[in-house]
Structures are given as C-alpha cells and as structure tokens.
Enzyme design. Structure first.
Site, PDB file in Angstrom:
ATOM      1  N   ASP A   1      37.744  41.483  55.078  1.00  0.00           N
ATOM      2  CA  ASP A   1      37.652  41.991  54.096  1.00  0.00           C
ATOM      3  C   ASP A   1      38.802  42.677  53.041  1.00  0.00           C
ATOM      4  O   ASP A   1      39.991  42.801  53.872  1.00  0.00           O
ATOM      5  CB  ASP A   1      36.828  43.320  54.171  1.00  0.00           C
ATOM      6  CG  ASP A   1      37.545  44.603  54.609  1.00  0.00           C
ATOM      7  OD1 ASP A   1      37.610  45.241  53.845  1.00  0.00           O
ATOM      8  OD2 ASP A   1      37.951  44.741  55.667  1.00  0.00           O
TER       9      ASP A   1
ATOM     10  N   CYS B   1      33.694  29.126  35.467  1.00  0.00           N
ATOM     11  CA  CYS B   1      34.172  27.875  35.516  1.00  0.00           C
ATOM     12  C   CYS B   1      33.155  26.696  34.988  1.00  0.00           C
ATOM     13  O   CYS B   1      33.422  26.062  34.327  1.00  0.00           O
ATOM     14  CB  CYS B   1      34.903  27.225  36.823  1.00  0.00           C
ATOM     15  SG  CYS B   1      36.497  28.294  37.171  1.00  0.00           S
TER      16      CYS B   1
ATOM     17  N   HIS C   1      34.836  34.457  39.455  1.00  0.00           N
ATOM     18  CA  HIS C   1      35.592  33.344  39.807  1.00  0.00           C
ATOM     19  C   HIS C   1      36.315  33.790  41.413  1.00  0.00           C
ATOM     20  O   HIS C   1      36.120  32.770  41.989  1.00  0.00           O
ATOM     21  CB  HIS C   1      36.597  32.990  38.829  1.00  0.00           C
ATOM     22  CG  HIS C   1      37.604  31.991  39.561  1.00  0.00           C
ATOM     23  ND1 HIS C   1      37.202  30.457  39.570  1.00  0.00           N
ATOM     24  CD2 HIS C   1      38.819  31.998  40.084  1.00  0.00           C
ATOM     25  CE1 HIS C   1      38.307  30.070  40.154  1.00  0.00           C
ATOM     26  NE2 HIS C   1      39.187  30.780  40.425  1.00  0.00           N
TER      27      HIS C   1
ATOM     28  N   ASP D   1      32.359  50.492  56.645  1.00  0.00           N
ATOM     29  CA  ASP D   1      33.587  51.294  57.178  1.00  0.00           C
ATOM     30  C   ASP D   1      33.183  52.498  57.617  1.00  0.00           C
ATOM     31  O   ASP D   1      32.166  53.186  57.220  1.00  0.00           O
ATOM     32  CB  ASP D   1      34.771  51.338  56.347  1.00  0.00           C
ATOM     33  CG  ASP D   1      34.811  51.864  55.377  1.00  0.00           C
ATOM     34  OD1 ASP D   1      33.618  52.686  54.963  1.00  0.00           O
ATOM     35  OD2 ASP D   1      35.677  51.924  54.426  1.00  0.00           O
TER      36      ASP D   1
ATOM     37  N   CYS E   1      31.736  28.346  40.276  1.00  0.00           N
ATOM     38  CA  CYS E   1      31.447  29.729  40.006  1.00  0.00           C
ATOM     39  C   CYS E   1      30.848  29.723  38.569  1.00  0.00           C
ATOM     40  O   CYS E   1      31.170  28.771  37.780  1.00  0.00           O
ATOM     41  CB  CYS E   1      32.522  30.505  39.881  1.00  0.00           C
ATOM     42  SG  CYS E   1      33.820  30.253  38.568  1.00  0.00           S
TER      43      CYS E   1
ATOM     44  N   CYS F   1      35.376  24.192  40.500  1.00  0.00           N
ATOM     45  CA  CYS F   1      35.087  25.547  40.856  1.00  0.00           C
ATOM     46  C   CYS F   1      33.504  25.532  40.377  1.00  0.00           C
ATOM     47  O   CYS F   1      33.250  25.531  39.133  1.00  0.00           O
ATOM     48  CB  CYS F   1      35.702  26.569  40.372  1.00  0.00           C
ATOM     49  SG  CYS F   1      35.095  28.070  41.086  1.00  0.00           S
TER      50      CYS F   1
END
Length: 399
Positions: A252, A295, A321, A73, A292, A290
């Site tokens: 974002d 998990c 996660h 930004d 990730c 999931c």
C-alpha cells in the site's frame, strides 16, 4: 485471498483511503476501477467520525459506501508521522489530538476494538514504530514491545468473537538490524496459529534501497508461505516489482493518489509530469492502451496540463489513471506468475520503464538474488544507476 467482502487476487496493491475515501474519488468510482481492497486509517477514523458513528453506521463499509474488502492499519504509523504529539509507554501510545490537544491513550486492545468498530476484513496489530533511520537501543525496545503488544492484540481479538470474520495480521519490526529482524520473525512465527497474515513494517522511511530490499528478502524468506505477506508503504513501480519477485503479496502507499494531485501520471514508460510545458500541445491520452476512464474517454495530456494548476477535475482524472496503473502493474505481474513467465515479464517491464536511462543497481542486484538477470542479453554499455534510481520527468532546465 478470500475475505468477508469477496476475493482479492494476489499480488495486489491497496490504494489508501485514509479518511474513508481515496482523495478525489467516491467509493463507487473506486469500485468501478476494479479495486477490491483499500486501506482505511484507524487513528484518523477514531478521531473523526469516531467509533460511536461507526457503530451506528454498522461499520466503515456502510459508512463510506464501500462494498469490497477493507484493511485498517492500527495507528502505529502515527507514532512516527505525528511523533511530536505522542508518548510511548508499555501500556500504549499517548496521543495529543492535533485538533484539540486532548490526550488519548491508544492501547493494543483499544486499537483492535476501534478496528472492530470499523469492521475491516484485515486488522493490524498495534506495533511500536520507530523511523527506519533510528539506531541504538530504541530499535530493539520497539521490536520487543511489538511482540508483547501482538500477544495482547491476539488475546483481545479472540475474546471479542470477531476472529472468524476479521483477520489479524502481525507486523515484523526490528529496523535495519538483521539480527533484530530475525528475532522478531522467530517470535511472531511462533504465533502462526493465531495469525492469518504478516506485514513487514518499519521500512520506506528514507533508508537506502540496497538495505531496503535485503530486509524484505530476509523477511519473505522466513515468513510462512501459506500466509499473505504485506510490505507496508511501498508504491513506486520498481519497488513493487522487486518486492513481488522477493515474495511479497500485498503493498500500500499514498504515492499514486498524492502524486496525481501534483500532476504526475504513472505509465509503463515512466512517470509523466503533466505540469511541464512539453505536454501543452500533446493531444494523446496519458497511455494509449490504458482502460481507465481518463484514457478511455480520450482526455488529452494537453487538457490535463491546462487544468492541473487550476481545476480539481484534472487531479481526479489523473488519480483514476494512477490507481488503474497500479492495479494493471500488479495484475500483469500476477498473470505472468500464473503463466510461469514472471522473469520474462520483469525484463520487459524494466526495459520499457527505464529504457536507455539505465537500471538502478539495487534493482539489478535484488533480482539477481532470485535468479533474474536484467542485464542478460542487453548491450554491455547499459548504464547502471547508483542510489535509489527513481525515475521522474523533469523540465529541460533541470535535466
């Protein structure tokens, strides 16, 4: 979207790495989660470590050990978030350092130069940002100044020789005024040949959702289809899905990482507040399917509940996660678009996410505007929720 550090598939969600790191994760961990585009903060990296360190490091990619794409930004948002430390003039924004009080002038040219030192693949123009709830002549002043500052950013960027590898995005301003938004759109679209992408700024500041989605729709309807369209500061799952349906490619927000530190895990059935005692004996992972690390390794909700108030490891686990959840959400939307089944995906997502609790009216109306009726085929007594309709898990005492 092909950038200097690889390809990022659209639509995508960008996790925010304000100080050259996602809170609680290393760059290597972030990359291993499958993330290909993150956001750094120009204002903060200019304060610390500063451009001298970044130049010696040959940019923020090397400095933070990040091998994928990077967006920065421009520092404009800090005009709102640090408003008590700023003064806006035509030259630029005069900031007082929150650490030392020392004044620093951030001009459009200086903002672009800092982003050159950072080495971001996508750099943002410096815009004059006001709160989305601001009304009156200041909104038009900020919009007109943002157009003038865009011209200064374009001139400095092209003169630097970096335009071939760093992509300058314009930011549409105009507050909640449709006429001002149209004027800004018209002016910035005129500069299309010098602008590889566009962002929609000045939203997600507390405005009503019914106003929010109509501004998004107005902007995406007019922006060039051959340029990425980035809605700034969007993180709630329902917001992301509505924005994608309206034509947004990128978003974002600090939401997934910030909420993780407070024990909030994001799922396709709605957020879970793992601080609540109802999770104290639950030995299942946050989400069964999931991928990730949290998990996949079978870390239970009970363990996370036990640790979240005492151990930083729980915040790290939930952060991993949540970052993967946002990536899966946008990835599934992308796959559905490619397969020509996005309307069906939206209906399935909203049914699973909100279920018997009912749908937010603004989501229903926003999606109807693009030909998707969430209520089609549903029982007539499905509740319609007024207001923002955001879903949270509360204690039984608060329910």
């Amino acid at each position: 979207m092909k950038l200097a550090h690889g390809t990022t598939a659209l639509p995508t969600f960008m996790p925010v790495a304000t100080q050259a790191a996602l809170k609680g994760l290393t760059s290597q961990q972030t990359e291993e989660l499958g993330i290909s585009l993150i956001l750094n903060n120009t204002y903060h990296l200019n304060l610390r470590p500063g451009t001298k360190v970044l130049d010696v490091s040959k940019g923020a990619h090397a400095f933070q050990g990040w091998r994928k794409n990077l967006l920065t930004d421009s520092g404009g948002f800090q005009m709102v978030s640090l408003s008590s430390f700023t003064e806006v003039t035509e030259e630029g924004v005069l900031f007082a350092s929150p650490f030392t009080g020392e004044p620093t002038m951030l001009t459009p040219e200086e903002s672009i130069s800092i982003q050159h030192s950072i080495g971001a693949d996508i750099v943002m123009q410096l815009d004059d940002v006001v709160s989305s709830l601001t009304t009156g002549p200041r909104v038009e002043e900020a919009m007109q100044r943002s157009v003038r500052w865009l011209d200064r950013c374009i001139a400095h960027h092209e003169k630097s020789g970096n335009a071939t590898r760093q992509n300058l995005f314009a930011i549409i301003q105009g507050g909640l005024d449709h006429e001002l938004r149209d004027k800004c759109l018209d002016e910035m679209i005129k500069r299309k040949d010098n602008i590889p992408g566009y962002a929609i700024g000045g939203l997600s500041g507390g405005e009503e959702k019914d106003i929010f989605w109509k501004i998004i729709s107005q902007c995406t309807a007019k922006l060039p289809e051959d340029r990425p369209r980035y809605s700034m500061g969007i993180g709630f799952a329902e917001d992301l899905m509505v924005c994608v349906a309206l034509g947004v490619d990128m978003a974002d927000c600090v939401f997934p990482t910030r909420t993780a530190r407070f024990g909030m895990a994001l799922t396709f059935n709605g957020p879970l507040n793992l601080r609540l005692s109802r999770h104290a004996k639950s030995l299942i992972p946050i989400e069964e399917d999931c991928p990730c690390p949290t998990c996949r390794d079978g870390i239970s909700r009970a363990l996370l509940h036990h640790q979240i108030s005492h151990e930083t490891s729980a915040a790290h686990a939930i952060t991993q996660h949540n970052v993967v959840f946002q990536a899966r959400l946008m990835g599934q939307a992308r796959d559905a678009i490619i397969a020509g089944k996005f309307p069906e995906y939206l209906k399935t997502f909203f049914f699973n996410y909100f279920g018997k609790d009912g749908y937010p009216r603004w989501c229903v109306e926003a999606l109807r505007s693009v030909g998707v009726d969430l209520l089609e085929g549903m029982p007539e007594n499905v509740p319609i929720i007024e207001g923002d309709g955001a879903k949270w898990e509360y204690s039984e005492a608060q329910a």
